[in-house]
Design a protein around this motif. Structure first.
Motif, PDB file in Angstrom:
ATOM      1  N   SER A  87       0.845  -1.194   0.000  1.00  0.00           N
ATOM      2  CA  SER A  87       0.000   0.000   0.000  1.00  0.00           C
ATOM      3  C   SER A  87       0.875   1.236   0.000  1.00  0.00           C
ATOM      4  O   SER A  87       2.084   1.160   0.289  1.00  0.00           O
ATOM      5  CB  SER A  87      -0.908   0.017   1.241  1.00  0.00           C
ATOM      6  OG  SER A  87      -0.122   0.201   2.399  1.00  0.00           O
ATOM      7  N   GLY A  88       0.259   2.358  -0.266  1.00  0.00           N
ATOM      8  CA  GLY A  88       0.982   3.626  -0.180  1.00  0.00           C
ATOM      9  C   GLY A  88       1.471   3.878   1.238  1.00  0.00           C
ATOM     10  O   GLY A  88       2.576   4.395   1.443  1.00  0.00           O
ATOM     11  N   MET A  89       0.668   3.518   2.226  1.00  0.00           N
ATOM     12  CA  MET A  89       1.082   3.732   3.614  1.00  0.00           C
ATOM     13  C   MET A  89       2.300   2.891   3.971  1.00  0.00           C
ATOM     14  O   MET A  89       3.145   3.307   4.772  1.00  0.00           O
ATOM     15  CB  MET A  89      -0.069   3.445   4.586  1.00  0.00           C
ATOM     16  CG  MET A  89      -1.129   4.540   4.635  1.00  0.00           C
ATOM     17  SD  MET A  89      -0.492   6.236   4.620  1.00  0.00           S
ATOM     18  CE  MET A  89       0.475   6.288   6.137  1.00  0.00           C
ATOM     19  N   PHE A 113      -1.652  13.854   3.591  1.00  0.00           N
ATOM     20  CA  PHE A 113      -2.685  12.822   3.471  1.00  0.00           C
ATOM     21  C   PHE A 113      -3.054  12.339   4.884  1.00  0.00           C
ATOM     22  O   PHE A 113      -2.177  12.193   5.733  1.00  0.00           O
ATOM     23  CB  PHE A 113      -2.128  11.672   2.608  1.00  0.00           C
ATOM     24  CG  PHE A 113      -3.004  10.469   2.559  1.00  0.00           C
ATOM     25  CD1 PHE A 113      -4.202  10.506   1.875  1.00  0.00           C
ATOM     26  CD2 PHE A 113      -2.632   9.295   3.199  1.00  0.00           C
ATOM     27  CE1 PHE A 113      -5.017   9.386   1.831  1.00  0.00           C
ATOM     28  CE2 PHE A 113      -3.443   8.177   3.152  1.00  0.00           C
ATOM     29  CZ  PHE A 113      -4.637   8.231   2.466  1.00  0.00           C
ATOM     30  N   THR A 116      -1.092   9.579   6.717  1.00  0.00           N
ATOM     31  CA  THR A 116       0.292  10.021   6.910  1.00  0.00           C
ATOM     32  C   THR A 116       0.352  11.016   8.059  1.00  0.00           C
ATOM     33  O   THR A 116       1.255  10.974   8.900  1.00  0.00           O
ATOM     34  CB  THR A 116       0.833  10.656   5.612  1.00  0.00           C
ATOM     35  OG1 THR A 116       0.621   9.738   4.538  1.00  0.00           O
ATOM     36  CG2 THR A 116       2.300  10.982   5.718  1.00  0.00           C
ATOM     37  N   GLU A 156       4.570  16.436   0.121  1.00  0.00           N
ATOM     38  CA  GLU A 156       3.663  15.887  -0.899  1.00  0.00           C
ATOM     39  C   GLU A 156       3.588  16.889  -2.042  1.00  0.00           C
ATOM     40  O   GLU A 156       3.563  18.104  -1.807  1.00  0.00           O
ATOM     41  CB  GLU A 156       2.279  15.650  -0.296  1.00  0.00           C
ATOM     42  CG  GLU A 156       2.300  14.535   0.745  1.00  0.00           C
ATOM     43  CD  GLU A 156       0.938  14.287   1.388  1.00  0.00           C
ATOM     44  OE1 GLU A 156      -0.010  15.060   1.127  1.00  0.00           O
ATOM     45  OE2 GLU A 156       0.839  13.324   2.160  1.00  0.00           O
ATOM     46  N   ASP A 185       6.138  12.412  -1.628  1.00  0.00           N
ATOM     47  CA  ASP A 185       4.982  11.581  -1.970  1.00  0.00           C
ATOM     48  C   ASP A 185       4.336  12.235  -3.192  1.00  0.00           C
ATOM     49  O   ASP A 185       3.724  13.300  -3.094  1.00  0.00           O
ATOM     50  CB  ASP A 185       4.020  11.532  -0.772  1.00  0.00           C
ATOM     51  CG  ASP A 185       2.776  10.676  -1.056  1.00  0.00           C
ATOM     52  OD1 ASP A 185       2.459  10.467  -2.244  1.00  0.00           O
ATOM     53  OD2 ASP A 185       2.130  10.248  -0.087  1.00  0.00           O
ATOM     54  N   THR A 187       1.972  10.991  -5.203  1.00  0.00           N
ATOM     55  CA  THR A 187       0.737  10.297  -5.578  1.00  0.00           C
ATOM     56  C   THR A 187      -0.226  11.190  -6.352  1.00  0.00           C
ATOM     57  O   THR A 187      -0.794  10.773  -7.367  1.00  0.00           O
ATOM     58  CB  THR A 187       0.024   9.783  -4.300  1.00  0.00           C
ATOM     59  OG1 THR A 187       0.915   8.936  -3.589  1.00  0.00           O
ATOM     60  CG2 THR A 187      -1.246   9.023  -4.645  1.00  0.00           C
ATOM     61  N   LEU A 188      -0.436  12.417  -5.877  1.00  0.00           N
ATOM     62  CA  LEU A 188      -1.486  13.243  -6.476  1.00  0.00           C
ATOM     63  C   LEU A 188      -1.112  13.821  -7.840  1.00  0.00           C
ATOM     64  O   LEU A 188      -1.992  14.232  -8.593  1.00  0.00           O
ATOM     65  CB  LEU A 188      -1.904  14.376  -5.524  1.00  0.00           C
ATOM     66  CG  LEU A 188      -3.200  14.052  -4.779  1.00  0.00           C
ATOM     67  CD1 LEU A 188      -3.015  12.888  -3.842  1.00  0.00           C
ATOM     68  CD2 LEU A 188      -3.729  15.250  -4.044  1.00  0.00           C
ATOM     69  N   SER A 207       1.277   6.056  -3.632  1.00  0.00           N
ATOM     70  CA  SER A 207       0.222   5.073  -3.483  1.00  0.00           C
ATOM     71  C   SER A 207      -0.167   4.717  -4.914  1.00  0.00           C
ATOM     72  O   SER A 207      -0.743   5.545  -5.625  1.00  0.00           O
ATOM     73  CB  SER A 207      -0.973   5.675  -2.745  1.00  0.00           C
ATOM     74  OG  SER A 207      -2.108   4.852  -2.950  1.00  0.00           O
ATOM     75  N   THR A 209      -2.372   2.801  -5.706  1.00  0.00           N
ATOM     76  CA  THR A 209      -3.827   2.623  -5.655  1.00  0.00           C
ATOM     77  C   THR A 209      -4.552   3.694  -6.473  1.00  0.00           C
ATOM     78  O   THR A 209      -5.663   3.472  -6.946  1.00  0.00           O
ATOM     79  CB  THR A 209      -4.289   2.755  -4.182  1.00  0.00           C
ATOM     80  OG1 THR A 209      -3.387   2.040  -3.336  1.00  0.00           O
ATOM     81  CG2 THR A 209      -5.694   2.250  -3.988  1.00  0.00           C
ATOM     82  N   LYS A 210      -3.936   4.859  -6.614  1.00  0.00           N
ATOM     83  CA  LYS A 210      -4.616   6.027  -7.189  1.00  0.00           C
ATOM     84  C   LYS A 210      -4.370   6.097  -8.705  1.00  0.00           C
ATOM     85  O   LYS A 210      -4.730   5.183  -9.399  1.00  0.00           O
ATOM     86  CB  LYS A 210      -4.157   7.283  -6.454  1.00  0.00           C
ATOM     87  CG  LYS A 210      -4.067   7.122  -4.920  1.00  0.00           C
ATOM     88  CD  LYS A 210      -5.414   7.042  -4.246  1.00  0.00           C
ATOM     89  CE  LYS A 210      -5.353   6.670  -2.768  1.00  0.00           C
ATOM     90  NZ  LYS A 210      -4.521   7.488  -1.898  1.00  0.00           N
ATOM     91  N   GLY A 220      -1.751  -0.571  -3.487  1.00  0.00           N
ATOM     92  CA  GLY A 220      -0.323  -0.808  -3.674  1.00  0.00           C
ATOM     93  C   GLY A 220       0.467   0.451  -3.413  1.00  0.00           C
ATOM     94  O   GLY A 220      -0.086   1.557  -3.366  1.00  0.00           O
ATOM     95  N   LEU A 362      -9.404   8.354  -4.320  1.00  0.00           N
ATOM     96  CA  LEU A 362      -9.179   9.415  -5.303  1.00  0.00           C
ATOM     97  C   LEU A 362      -8.317   8.844  -6.412  1.00  0.00           C
ATOM     98  O   LEU A 362      -7.756   7.749  -6.296  1.00  0.00           O
ATOM     99  CB  LEU A 362      -8.501  10.631  -4.653  1.00  0.00           C
ATOM    100  CG  LEU A 362      -7.118  10.444  -4.029  1.00  0.00           C
ATOM    101  CD1 LEU A 362      -6.002  10.636  -5.045  1.00  0.00           C
ATOM    102  CD2 LEU A 362      -6.921  11.416  -2.883  1.00  0.00           C
TER     103      LEU A 362
END
Ligand SMILES: *Cc1c(COP(=O)(O)O)cnc(C)c1O
Length: 418
Positions: A87-89, A113, A116, A156, A185, A187-188, A207, A209-210, A220, A362
């Motif tokens: 996961s991202g975490m 996030f 986090t 981030e 990070d 991710t966004l 992450s 996952t996004k 993931g 998201l």
């Protein structure tokens, strides 16, 4: 010779890490659904354990399907090595704990996030690790929070749901002036919109996952090491064994060997496979995500029920100039927040939506909505919610890749019925 690193991004997302000749001609990576791998000889097993050969041993350590995703993501971010995780975490936790010991400090943005934020501000304290949270757009604050005990800066690319965009190149300069690495990070933004390693960051994590997966089918995470940071013996004496073993990839080796393997943050190869199916279309999806988000922000500005819109793409947004430079005019992300009269209006708006999905995620190809104040941030104190700009009248929208007219029409009918 086929060299994915030389191709343009739209080609890399499809072709990086592809090895059909090794996969019996298959165009998609095989799913190696096996807990462990047979070794032909005792000598081979021993040399694999010693790190001399890179054969696979056991799924918690490495897996061939996961390795393909690692190669792909490493190429997209321009890194030297990568490890995928459950996961991202897991990526956030493992990276920080490889760098931090009891008594150490680190500096991070305060618009993190949600999980986090809880990890940094609460859980890490149990281990004697102090996070100094600062406004990531105020570089003087960031620099002022660094002291002798600080071992990393964590930012981030785009804060959620605050929608702030720190200047990563300047933050990297500040971190490096203090001989500490910058961890981002991303991710966004996804590597389509921003490649932090090119801006001076030392480690990038996601992450998956996004946006990278895009379908909300699998969780993931990934850590990608730029392999450039020099681990000085004074600040990082605990890195010596990892430098001796892996040289420029000492941090990634530490993350993998100390945290990932022992905490058991294993990525399932099936999840890596699903992530790779989504990854093929990342560039095309991001183009549409970015264009749709910009159009939805403009549309929201014109609605009389909407009291404010927070999106870095708007010219009067405090981070607009930094975002424009950092994202090279490609866009401003696909997440935005906006205000209605009060919490009651937000609930009625969400309940009126017909097309847009109401859920806690998201970066999905579908447009998603949530009222953060009463859901993800429900357990936070009023003071913390105010500091994080989590307002009772705030809606968060993750703009998807549907026809933008349909997204706007759904919003319009839900507003009209308030
Ligand atoms: C979702 C998210 C995470 C956590 O990822 P999971 O895959 O849910 O563990 C971390 N950072 C950011 C910015 C995220 O959006």
């Amino acid at each position: 010779m086929h060299s994915p690193a030389k191709h343009r991004f739209h080609t890399q997302v499809i072709h990086a890490g592809q090895k059909p000749a090794e996969w019996q001609g298959a165009t998609l990576p095989p799913i190696y659904q096996t807990a462990s791998h047979r070794h032909a000889t005792a000598e081979n097993m021993s040399s694999t354990f010693s790190g001399k050969t890179t054969d696979h041993i056991y799924m918690r350590l490495t897996n061939p399907t996961n390795r393909v995703l690692e190669e792909k993501l490493c190429c997209l971010e321009g890194g030297k090595g990568a490890v995928v995780m459950a996961s991202g975490m897991a990526a956030v936790t493992n990276t920080c704990l490889a760098l931090l010991r009891a008594g150490d400090e680190f500096v991070a943005g305060n618009s993190l996030f949600m999980s986090t934020y809880l990890l940094f501000s609460g859980v890490f304290q149990k281990f004697g690790i102090t996070a100094r949270l600062v406004d990531p757009t105020r570089l003087d604050e960031l620099a002022g929070a660094i002291n002798d005990k600080t071992r990393l800066v964590f930012l981030e690319t785009i804060g959620n749901p605050k929608m702030d965009v720190p200047d990563l190149a300047r933050a990297a300069e500040i971190a490096h002036a203090h001989d500490i690495p910058l961890v981002v990070d991303n991710t966004l933004a996804s590597p389509y919109l921003c490649r932090p390693l090119e801006l001076g960051a030392d480690v990038v994590l996601h992450s998956t996952t996004k946006y990278l997966s895009g379908h909300g089918a699998a969780t993931g995470g990934v850590v990608i090491d730029g392999g450039r940071f020099v681990w000085g013996a004074r600040k990082f004496p605990d890195f010596k064994a990892f430098i001796d073993r892996k040289g420029e990839l000492a941090l990634l080796d530490k993350i993998w060997r100390e945290q990932h393997i022992n905490f058991g943050t294993t990525q399932a190869p099936w999840h890596s496979y699903l992530t790779m199916l989504g990854l093929d279309t990342l560039a095309l999806r991001m183009e549409r995500h970015l264009a749709n988000a910009a159009a939805v922000a403009q549309f929201l500005l014109k609605q009389k029920e909407v009291t404010w819109v927070n999106f870095p793409g708007l010219a009067d947004h405090p981070c607009h100039t930094v975002a424009q430079k950092q994202f090279q005019g490609l866009g401003f992300g696909a997440l935005l927040t906006f205000g209605l009269k009060d919490q009651d209006a937000c609930f009625r708006f969400i309940n009126n939506l017909k097309l847009i999905y109401h859920l806690a995620n998201l970066g999905d190809c579908k447009t998603l909505v949530i009222h953060p104040y009463s859901s993800q941030y429900l357990s936070f104190t009023e003071e913390t919610r105010a500091n994080l700009s989590i307002l009772p009248n705030m809606i968060r929208l993750s703009v998807g890749i549907e026809a933008v007219e349909d997204i706007c029409e759904d919003i319009q009918q839900a507003l009209a019925a308030l």
